[in-house]
Design a protein around this motif. Sequence first.
Motif, PDB file in Angstrom:
ATOM      1  N   LEU A 185      -6.492  43.023  58.481  1.00 13.48           N
ATOM      2  CA  LEU A 185      -7.785  42.642  59.431  1.00 13.48           C
ATOM      3  C   LEU A 185      -7.453  41.184  59.999  1.00 13.48           C
ATOM      4  CD1 LEU A 185     -10.440  43.579  60.819  1.00 13.48           C
ATOM      5  CD2 LEU A 185     -11.707  42.407  58.968  1.00 13.48           C
ATOM      6  N   GLY A 186      -6.830  40.375  59.149  1.00 16.71           N
ATOM      7  CA  GLY A 186      -6.860  39.006  59.485  1.00 16.71           C
ATOM      8  C   GLY A 186      -5.470  38.901  60.620  1.00 16.71           C
ATOM      9  N   ALA A 187      -4.649  39.632  60.446  1.00 17.49           N
ATOM     10  CA  ALA A 187      -3.355  39.850  61.446  1.00 17.49           C
ATOM     11  C   ALA A 187      -4.012  40.275  62.637  1.00 17.49           C
ATOM     12  CB  ALA A 187      -2.330  40.834  60.680  1.00 17.49           C
ATOM     13  N   LEU A 188      -4.801  41.315  62.765  1.00 19.38           N
ATOM     14  CA  LEU A 188      -4.969  41.844  64.120  1.00 19.38           C
ATOM     15  C   LEU A 188      -5.795  40.688  64.873  1.00 19.38           C
ATOM     16  CD1 LEU A 188      -5.445  44.250  65.751  1.00 19.38           C
ATOM     17  CD2 LEU A 188      -7.592  44.705  64.790  1.00 19.38           C
ATOM     18  N   VAL A 189      -6.903  40.264  64.088  1.00 22.01           N
ATOM     19  CA  VAL A 189      -7.825  39.013  64.723  1.00 22.01           C
ATOM     20  C   VAL A 189      -6.974  37.897  64.919  1.00 22.01           C
ATOM     21  CG1 VAL A 189      -9.832  37.335  64.172  1.00 22.01           C
ATOM     22  CG2 VAL A 189      -9.721  39.722  63.596  1.00 22.01           C
ATOM     23  N   GLY A 190      -6.044  37.263  64.099  1.00 23.09           N
ATOM     24  CA  GLY A 190      -4.955  36.244  64.528  1.00 23.09           C
ATOM     25  C   GLY A 190      -4.305  36.341  65.703  1.00 23.09           C
ATOM     26  N   PHE A 191      -3.891  37.815  65.845  1.00 22.30           N
ATOM     27  CA  PHE A 191      -2.641  37.946  67.013  1.00 22.30           C
ATOM     28  C   PHE A 191      -3.681  37.744  68.187  1.00 22.30           C
ATOM     29  CE2 PHE A 191      -0.974  40.932  70.255  1.00 22.30           C
ATOM     30  CZ  PHE A 191       0.311  40.371  70.250  1.00 22.30           C
ATOM     31  N   VAL A 192      -4.858  38.470  68.142  1.00 23.91           N
ATOM     32  CA  VAL A 192      -5.705  38.424  69.546  1.00 23.91           C
ATOM     33  C   VAL A 192      -6.108  36.935  69.666  1.00 23.91           C
ATOM     34  CG1 VAL A 192      -7.793  39.108  70.372  1.00 23.91           C
ATOM     35  CG2 VAL A 192      -6.422  40.571  69.186  1.00 23.91           C
ATOM     36  N   MET A 250      -5.872  46.390  46.864  1.00 24.14           N
ATOM     37  CA  MET A 250      -5.895  47.150  48.075  1.00 24.14           C
ATOM     38  C   MET A 250      -6.932  46.538  49.031  1.00 24.14           C
ATOM     39  SD  MET A 250      -4.509  49.768  49.578  1.00 24.14           S
ATOM     40  CE  MET A 250      -3.995  51.189  49.111  1.00 24.14           C
ATOM     41  N   LYS A 251      -8.019  45.870  48.383  1.00 23.61           N
ATOM     42  CA  LYS A 251      -9.049  45.100  49.231  1.00 23.61           C
ATOM     43  C   LYS A 251      -8.356  43.674  50.068  1.00 23.61           C
ATOM     44  CE  LYS A 251     -13.556  43.188  48.581  1.00 23.61           C
ATOM     45  NZ  LYS A 251     -14.637  43.144  47.382  1.00 23.61           N
ATOM     46  N   ARG A 252      -7.323  43.125  49.185  1.00 27.13           N
ATOM     47  CA  ARG A 252      -6.621  42.022  49.769  1.00 27.13           C
ATOM     48  C   ARG A 252      -5.817  42.552  50.898  1.00 27.13           C
ATOM     49  NH1 ARG A 252      -4.394  38.341  45.069  1.00 27.13           N
ATOM     50  NH2 ARG A 252      -5.580  36.559  45.816  1.00 27.13           N
ATOM     51  N   LEU A 253      -4.900  43.502  50.817  1.00 29.60           N
ATOM     52  CA  LEU A 253      -4.205  43.964  51.975  1.00 29.60           C
ATOM     53  C   LEU A 253      -4.903  44.351  53.099  1.00 29.60           C
ATOM     54  CD1 LEU A 253      -1.458  44.922  52.946  1.00 29.60           C
ATOM     55  CD2 LEU A 253      -1.806  47.332  51.709  1.00 29.60           C
ATOM     56  N   ARG A 302      -7.775  42.910  54.302  1.00 31.27           N
ATOM     57  CA  ARG A 302      -8.265  41.620  54.683  1.00 31.27           C
ATOM     58  C   ARG A 302      -7.033  41.096  55.364  1.00 31.27           C
ATOM     59  NH1 ARG A 302     -11.425  38.717  49.827  1.00 31.27           N
ATOM     60  NH2 ARG A 302      -9.631  39.372  48.675  1.00 31.27           N
ATOM     61  N   GLY A 303      -5.816  41.278  54.713  1.00 30.00           N
ATOM     62  CA  GLY A 303      -4.672  40.634  55.517  1.00 30.00           C
ATOM     63  C   GLY A 303      -4.463  41.420  56.769  1.00 30.00           C
ATOM     64  N   LEU A 309      -1.028  36.105  56.151  1.00 30.30           N
ATOM     65  CA  LEU A 309      -0.845  35.486  54.765  1.00 30.30           C
ATOM     66  C   LEU A 309      -2.022  34.987  54.184  1.00 30.30           C
ATOM     67  CD1 LEU A 309       2.557  33.807  55.356  1.00 30.30           C
ATOM     68  CD2 LEU A 309       2.059  35.418  53.828  1.00 30.30           C
ATOM     69  N   VAL A 310      -2.952  34.213  55.176  1.00 35.00           N
ATOM     70  CA  VAL A 310      -4.412  33.787  54.759  1.00 35.00           C
ATOM     71  C   VAL A 310      -5.176  34.643  54.256  1.00 35.00           C
ATOM     72  CG1 VAL A 310      -6.177  32.456  55.461  1.00 35.00           C
ATOM     73  CG2 VAL A 310      -3.903  31.650  56.246  1.00 35.00           C
ATOM     74  N   GLY A 311      -5.064  35.922  54.942  1.00 35.35           N
ATOM     75  CA  GLY A 311      -6.024  36.931  54.505  1.00 35.35           C
ATOM     76  C   GLY A 311      -5.566  37.612  53.189  1.00 35.35           C
TER      77      GLY A 311
END
Length: 62
Positions: free
Chosen positions: A9-16, A1-4, A6-7, A57-59
């Motif tokens: 959150l990373g997707a949101l930051v990566g999009f912006v 669940m922790k990895r998901l 992070r993924g 994917l990285v997150g």
Amino acid sequence: MKRLGRGLLGALVGFVLSTLISYVLVAQYSPRHDRELEAAMTSIFFFGPAGAGLAFLVGLLW
């Protein structure tokens, strides 16, 4: 669940980030006369989702 988490959150930051960076780059270097429109559409519909997918994917894997 922790990895998901992070993924996602990373997707949101990566999009912006990828949207903002690609907007500036396309607006700066495009040879077309409608640079702002091209930069906006390309950033939102191509580079934004591509950056979000890569960041997800990285997150997820990290």
